[in-house]
Write an enzyme that holds these catalytic residues in place. Structure first.
Site, PDB file in Angstrom:
ATOM      1  N   TRP A  96      -3.188  -2.643  -1.361  1.00 51.23           N
ATOM      2  CA  TRP A  96      -2.782  -3.987  -1.762  1.00 51.23           C
ATOM      3  C   TRP A  96      -3.514  -4.911  -0.806  1.00 51.23           C
ATOM      4  CZ3 TRP A  96       0.411  -8.082   0.172  1.00 51.23           C
ATOM      5  CH2 TRP A  96       0.942  -8.932  -0.817  1.00 51.23           C
ATOM      6  N   HIS A 123      17.865 -36.999  -7.012  1.00 47.28           N
ATOM      7  CA  HIS A 123      17.142 -37.480  -5.827  1.00 47.28           C
ATOM      8  C   HIS A 123      15.638 -37.193  -5.919  1.00 47.28           C
ATOM      9  CE1 HIS A 123      20.808 -38.644  -3.848  1.00 47.28           C
ATOM     10  NE2 HIS A 123      21.332 -37.466  -4.167  1.00 47.28           N
ATOM     11  N   CYS A 144       0.813  -1.221   0.000  1.00 49.49           N
ATOM     12  CA  CYS A 144       0.000   0.000   0.000  1.00 49.49           C
ATOM     13  C   CYS A 144       0.843   1.265   0.000  1.00 49.49           C
ATOM     14  CB  CYS A 144      -0.861   0.059   1.249  1.00 49.49           C
ATOM     15  SG  CYS A 144      -1.821  -1.388   1.568  1.00 49.49           S
ATOM     16  N   ARG A 160       5.067   0.201  -5.893  1.00 54.34           N
ATOM     17  CA  ARG A 160       4.921  -0.636  -4.701  1.00 54.34           C
ATOM     18  C   ARG A 160       3.893  -1.753  -4.915  1.00 54.34           C
ATOM     19  NH1 ARG A 160       6.739   2.129  -0.058  1.00 54.34           N
ATOM     20  NH2 ARG A 160       5.173   1.210   1.297  1.00 54.34           N
ATOM     21  N   GLU A 206       8.742 -14.753 -10.958  1.00 50.68           N
ATOM     22  CA  GLU A 206       8.181 -13.485 -10.521  1.00 50.68           C
ATOM     23  C   GLU A 206       7.704 -12.638 -11.704  1.00 50.68           C
ATOM     24  OE1 GLU A 206      11.159 -11.099  -8.655  1.00 50.68           O
ATOM     25  OE2 GLU A 206       9.704  -9.960  -7.491  1.00 50.68           O
ATOM     26  N   LYS A 209       6.563  -4.178  -3.992  1.00 49.70           N
ATOM     27  CA  LYS A 209       8.000  -3.939  -3.899  1.00 49.70           C
ATOM     28  C   LYS A 209       8.518  -4.226  -2.487  1.00 49.70           C
ATOM     29  CE  LYS A 209      12.098  -2.640  -5.228  1.00 49.70           C
ATOM     30  NZ  LYS A 209      12.890  -3.688  -5.904  1.00 49.70           N
ATOM     31  N   ASN A 256      -1.880   1.856   6.212  1.00 46.72           N
ATOM     32  CA  ASN A 256      -1.041   0.757   5.708  1.00 46.72           C
ATOM     33  C   ASN A 256      -0.689  -0.136   6.883  1.00 46.72           C
ATOM     34  OD1 ASN A 256      -0.968   1.945   3.267  1.00 46.72           O
ATOM     35  ND2 ASN A 256       1.197   2.527   3.346  1.00 46.72           N
ATOM     36  N   GLY A 257      -0.518  -1.430   6.611  1.00 46.55           N
ATOM     37  CA  GLY A 257      -0.145  -2.356   7.689  1.00 46.55           C
ATOM     38  C   GLY A 257      -1.300  -3.309   7.955  1.00 46.55           C
ATOM     39  N   LYS A 317      13.463 -15.034 -10.208  1.00 47.17           N
ATOM     40  CA  LYS A 317      13.242 -13.912 -11.128  1.00 47.17           C
ATOM     41  C   LYS A 317      12.298 -14.320 -12.254  1.00 47.17           C
ATOM     42  CE  LYS A 317      14.511 -11.308  -9.418  1.00 47.17           C
ATOM     43  NZ  LYS A 317      15.158 -10.633  -8.306  1.00 47.17           N
ATOM     44  N   GLU A 328      18.098 -17.775  -7.349  1.00 44.78           N
ATOM     45  CA  GLU A 328      17.726 -16.407  -7.700  1.00 44.78           C
ATOM     46  C   GLU A 328      17.228 -16.338  -9.150  1.00 44.78           C
ATOM     47  OE1 GLU A 328      16.992 -13.822  -6.326  1.00 44.78           O
ATOM     48  OE2 GLU A 328      17.305 -12.195  -7.745  1.00 44.78           O
TER      49      GLU A 328
HETATM   50  O1  M6R Z   1      13.346  -5.196   0.583  1.00 42.77           O
HETATM   51  P1  M6R Z   1      13.814  -6.604   0.876  1.00 42.77           P
HETATM   52  O2  M6R Z   1      15.152  -6.902   0.313  1.00 42.77           O
HETATM   53  O3  M6R Z   1      13.715  -6.957   2.318  1.00 42.77           O
HETATM   54  O4  M6R Z   1      12.758  -7.531   0.100  1.00 42.77           O
HETATM   55  C1  M6R Z   1      12.782  -8.915   0.231  1.00 42.77           C
HETATM   56  C2  M6R Z   1      11.936  -9.576  -0.837  1.00 42.77           C
HETATM   57  O5  M6R Z   1      10.596  -9.228  -0.693  1.00 42.77           O
HETATM   58  C3  M6R Z   1      12.396  -9.198  -2.244  1.00 42.77           C
HETATM   59  O6  M6R Z   1      13.756  -9.471  -2.431  1.00 42.77           O
HETATM   60  C4  M6R Z   1      11.600  -9.970  -3.313  1.00 42.77           C
HETATM   61  O7  M6R Z   1      11.874 -11.331  -3.220  1.00 42.77           O
HETATM   62  C5  M6R Z   1      11.939  -9.422  -4.693  1.00 42.77           C
HETATM   63  N1  M6R Z   1      10.772  -8.809  -5.278  1.00 42.77           N
HETATM   64  C6  M6R Z   1      12.423 -10.443  -5.648  1.00 42.77           C
HETATM   65  O8  M6R Z   1      12.771  -9.860  -6.881  1.00 42.77           O
END
Ligand code: M6R
Length: 594
Positions: free
Chosen positions: A71, A491, A2, A27, A475, A589, A97-98, A472, A468
């Protein structure tokens, strides 16, 4: 997650709120709304969907207002569940927010007292609590009701016939933009930068009152306090696309500079933290998502360079684990510094008696207030939801830390440290070489776009890079992908390998290279297309359908280069599939709720 904006000043507020909300779009959100204080009332407009669906022509003139992008957490995305929320009398409007953990109990009590609710959200209780407890002063009311809330919040409230915005924060980000004849509030700095580059960061438990010509802040004990005004030294251009089609691509291309900036002033002498004052015989790194993958690479780096045992843990797991008698030096990594799980883990580590240090990219972010030490990554603002340059700079900081620790405990010889420094200095150039080959890398995506499942495999320090790469791709391209240590495929996951299951394999010439070649042979025997990323090798070229080579570096530094290739693979695959690259569905974000 949010976004909140607010404005009080001499200008007409409607357009300012919309502009601010757009600056926070990165965000992630599913609905939007504004509340504008008008003559004798508060005008509210809110909608499910995008900010552009709000009808600005319908906004009244006014100089005070608040806006919100939601959100969904409690209640699906809908017009009714969008913020702002009003109380029953329409005297107040609130955005939040929260998460309010005890909202069910509070709501039941309020309903018994005659309050009527219009949404399924937890946030609406705040508007009704204000109405119920108001005794003539909104600041005092908010101070009083935050004590009734359990959970996390950034709250902004406006009142009919008033030019004040009253705000409160606990574990959710909120900044005040300090202007001339106008003041602003926002969840993040880009939303105020059109008007001012001076900001105040609120601390947990703070309540504040903002009018066009004043800012007053009280701490959690009710004492009037000053919060430092910080000058922001980056501008909106830094946070804009600068000719690139997506923020993600721009941020991938910014990596040579980001590496350079993160090394600046730190290579010859590392003065950010004096590690000698801490017991660093055992290290634990805690984080989430991409930052967790950086932590996993960090484990290999620290164990290799400084010979210090190190573990990497997920923040959401650590905080519920059993305390042990070991008190490792604990490093929290968070790009945003606002991730709820990582902040909670920082508090938990402190509570257990550990010394703590944060690695973050955002100055004065919430995590910086929870730890003993902070190191900033200096990547510049990252807007794309997918973390790219911040991962790279987190690794840079981890190399620097490992070298410092290794020199301190004499496990790293001075001449070897000098070699590492030279390698680090060369990294921006190597990354540039890879970026210059992006068109070739793009062509490889043909092999990925039609796949339903993709495996990423690596060993040792490149195993987390495989994780990673898979994250990506999931995502931003919405393709199911799994990262595996190559030795584990046999395995279980072997059962899934077919000619329709591409495997992206990372092979650099380290002590695992021959084993990796063996693994690639096994995969080839199952007819899976193999895209190899790593060092040039004749045998590897024969076994793989495509080999993308990286500039030659010692294996320890290969994660940075391999990862740039995987970022480009994910980006171009998502591009071909026409995905919302900068704002992937269902994601935010910074994840400021548990
Ligand atoms: O702001 P942060 O590094 O704590 O965020 C952690 C994850 O939410 C963040 O890395 C998320 O996995 C990314 N969107 C991946 O690209």
């Amino acid at each position: 997650m949010c976004g909140i904006v607010g404005y009080t000043g001499i200008n007409n507020v409607g357009g300012i709120l919309l502009k601010g909300l757009k600056r926070l779009e990165y965000r992630g959100y599913d609905s939007a709304g504004v509340a504008i204080v008008e003559n004798n009332g508060i005008y509210v407009q809110k909608t499910k969907g995008r900010i552009r669906e709000l009808d600005e022509d319908d906004f009244p003139n006014g100089n005070v207002g608040i806006g919100h992008t939601r959100w969904a957490t409690h209640g699906k995305p809908s017009d009714e569940n969008a913020h702002p929320f009003s109380d029953c009398t329409g005297e107040f409007a609130v955005v939040h927010n929260g998460i309010i953990d005890n909202f069910v109990t509070l709501k039941e009590e309020l309903i018994k007292k005659g309050h009527e609710f219009t949404s399924e959200t937890d946030s609406e209780v705040i508007a009704h609590l204000i109405e119920e407890n108001y005794q003539g002063d909104l600041v005092e009311t908010l101070k009083n009701i935050v004590g009734m809330l359990r959970g996390s919040y950034a709250i902004c409230a406006v009142q009919k016939d008033s030019n004040r915005i009253v705000i409160a924060r606990d574990q959710s980000p909120l900044v005040i933009g300090v202007g001339v004849d106008e003041n602003l509030i926002a969840s993040d700095v880009p939303a105020v930068l059109d008007y001012t580059n001076e900001v105040k960061y609120l601390e947990d438990g703070d309540v504040a009152e903002i009018s066009s010509n004043g800012v007053h802040i009280w701490d959690s004990l009710g004492n009037a306090v000053e919060r430092e005004t910080v000058e922001i030294d980056w501008n909106l251009e830094d946070a804009e696309k600068g000719g690139y089609e997506h923020y993600m691509l721009k941020e991938i291309y910014e990596q040579p500079k980001a590496i350079h900036d993160s090394l600046l002033g730190r290579l010859v002498e590392f003065n950010d933290v004096d590690f000698k004052q801490y017991d660093t015989r055992f290290i634990r790194i805690i984080s989430c998502g991409t930052s967790y993958h950086a932590a996993l690479v960090g484990k290999y780096i620290i164990e290799e360079i400084a010979k210090i045992p190190c573990t990497a843990e997920l923040a959401s797991e650590y905080r519920y684990s059993s305390p042990s008698e070991y008190l490792p030096f604990t490093i929290l990594i968070s790009q945003s510094g606002e991730t709820a799980d990582t902040i909670a883990a920082a508090k938990e580590a402190k509570q257990r008696g550990c010394k703590t240090m944060a690695i973050t990219n955002v100055m004065n972010s919430s995590i910086t207030r929870e730890v003993d030490e902070v190191i900033y990554t200096q990547a510049g603002p990252e807007i794309g939801v997918a973390a790219t340059k911040t991962f790279t700079t987190q690794l840079i900081v981890l190399y620097l830390i490992a070298m410092e620790l290794g020199l301190n405990n004499n496990k790293l010889l001075r001449e070897n440290a000098q070699d590492y420094r030279d390698e680090l200095r060369r990294l921006p150039r190597h990354v540039k070489v890879l970026l210059d080959q992006s068109e070739d890398i793009r062509k490889v995506c043909e092999k990925l776009v039609d796949a339903d499942d993709i495996f990423f495999v690596g060993r040792n320090i490149n195993y987390p890079v495989a994780l990673e790469g898979a994250l990506k791709l999931k995502e931003i391209a919405y393709i199911h992908s799994a990262g595996y240590p190559a030795g584990e495929l046999k395995h279980g996951p072997f059962a899934l390998l077919t000619e329709n299951t591409p495997v992206v394999a990372i092979l650099v010439k380290d002590h695992t290279f021959e084993k990796m070649l063996g693994n690639i042979g096994e995969i080839a025997a199952r007819s899976s297309p193999i895209i190899a990323v790593g060092d040039h090798d004749k045998e590897l070229k024969k076994l793989s359908d495509k080999l993308i080579t990286i500039p030659s570096v010692p294996p320890m530094f290969s994660p940075i280069l391999v990862n740039v290739v995987l970022q480009l693979l994910a980006y171009y695959t998502a591009y071909e599939l026409d995905c919302a690259i900068d704002k992937p569905r269902n994601l935010a974000k910074s994840v400021t709720v548990e």
